[in-house]
Design an enzyme around this catalytic site. Structure first.
Site, PDB file in Angstrom:
ATOM      1  CG  ASP A 164      -0.232  -0.074   2.535  1.00  0.00           C
ATOM      2  OD1 ASP A 164       1.016   0.005   2.558  1.00  0.00           O
ATOM      3  OD2 ASP A 164      -0.919  -0.238   3.567  1.00  0.00           O
ATOM      4  CG  ASP A 271      -1.671  -8.535   4.240  1.00  0.00           C
ATOM      5  OD1 ASP A 271      -1.651  -9.259   3.234  1.00  0.00           O
ATOM      6  OD2 ASP A 271      -2.306  -7.457   4.290  1.00  0.00           O
TER       7      ASP A 271
END
Length: 352
Positions: A164, A271
């Site tokens: 991100d 993640d």
């Protein structure tokens, strides 16, 4: 003047009447006689007082007393009614306030986790990653059912992928308990910045913008996979060995350092940072590079050809996914904590 005099006489007569009534309890004969005389005088005075009240058109004293009592009862009834109304108003206000608080909480929750479900498709939903938005958009299967772990491993975890571009939470000194923090960079992805520099994805801090450094991409050395991940419930900058159990990566090991946390992650969930792996909840890549061709918000790109559409500095990590990681889609893995290797800590600067 005459009216005042008559009122005084009536008052004096009343006093004498009461005094006489009490004086009859005396034991001496002279006191009893005197009391009887006073009582007679008092009765006469009362008659005069009543006669005066009648001539003035005023109610008698018993009616006055009765009126006073009625007014008092009326005030009491009004006071009880007001108290009852206040209790009802208070209960109603409490109920309305509680409902408003619940609505505000739900609205805040919905605003905090606003999911873009345009990515949802049968293919994408067929690979649940346990994230909040995956559950909201198409549902998700629960965490892997615990199974007996190989010796030394703590249990079975799920893995997903993301990139991100945001400043990782373990880059804030307050989140690492006085230990060294994860280095972050300017928008070029290379130049280090102060640990208190503002996150490009928003929030407070010193003026400027900090992002994930480009050297936080995954890599392979001697057949062992290395990388960085977000996870909850574990210390910042701790390292874990993952032994993948399924997909093309079965029996392959990877060592990751935890550099971030995620509110949308469950327990036993890693993640893994991979360029082109999907921005997830927060998109810091668009403001960092001006535009972003990272594929779906969740899952990212789906073809190796799309890696060429990423910024040149991030293409290596995207190709790594399709080559060394064998394009494995959210494989499960056994996990255990290990000592962080220098090949990871040298990149992040974070050691515990």
């Amino acid at each position: 003047m005459k009216q005042v005099f008559l009122l005084l006489v009536a008052l004096l007569a009343t006093i004498l009447f009461v005094t006489a009534a009490t004086s009859t309890n005396k034991q001496t004969e002279s006191d009893i006689k005197f009391g009887k005389i006073l009582k007679k005088i008092g009765k006469v005075g009362l008659k005069l007082g009543k006669a005066y009240l009648r001539t003035q058109g005023l109610p008698l004293e018993d009616k006055v007393i009765a009126g006073i009592g009625e007014r008092r009862r009326r005030r009491n009834r009004q006071e009880r009614r007001r108290r009852a109304e206040r209790r009802v108003e208070k209960a109603l206000f409490k109920k309305l306030f509680s409902e408003k608080k619940k609505k505000n909480k739900k609205a805040l929750s919905d605003a905090t986790y606003q999911c873009d479900c345009s990515w949802a498709s049968p293919a994408a939903c067929g690979n649940p990653d346990g994230s909040y938005c995956h559950q909201q958009c198409c549902g998700s299967k629960p965490n892997p059912t615990p199974t007996p772990s190989p010796n030394g491993y703590e249990g079975l975890a799920k893995t997903t992928r993301y990139w991100d571009c945001c400043k990782p939470s373990c880059a804030w000194p307050s989140n690492v308990n006085g230990q060294t923090y994860v280095r972050t960079c300017k928008k070029d992805g290379v130049t280090p910045v102060s640990p208190n520099t503002q996150n490009i994805c928003g929030g407070g801090g010193e003026p400027g913008q900090s992002v994930t450094c480009t050297n936080n991409q995954p890599f392979t050395i001697g057949g062992v996979l290395y990388g960085f991940a977000a996870s909850n419930g574990v210390p910042c900058c701790s390292c874990y060995e993952l032994l993948f159990t399924d997909t093309a990566l079965a029996n392959t090991k990877m060592i990751v350092q935890v550099t971030n946390r995620g509110d949308d992650l469950g327990q036993r969930h890693f993640d893994i940072l991979m360029p082109g792996g999907g921005v997830g909840i927060f998109d810091g890549c668009s403001p960092q590079f001006g535009s972003w061709n990272g594929g779906n918000r969740y899952g990212g790109v789906w073809s190796v050809s799309q890696c060429a559409g990423l910024p040149a500095a991030l293409q290596q990590g995207c190709y790594w996914r399709f080559n060394d990681f064998k394009n494995a889609d959210n494989p499960n893995a056994y996990f255990k904590r290990v000592t962080c290797p220098s090949v990871l800590t040298d990149r992040t600067g974070c050691r515990i």
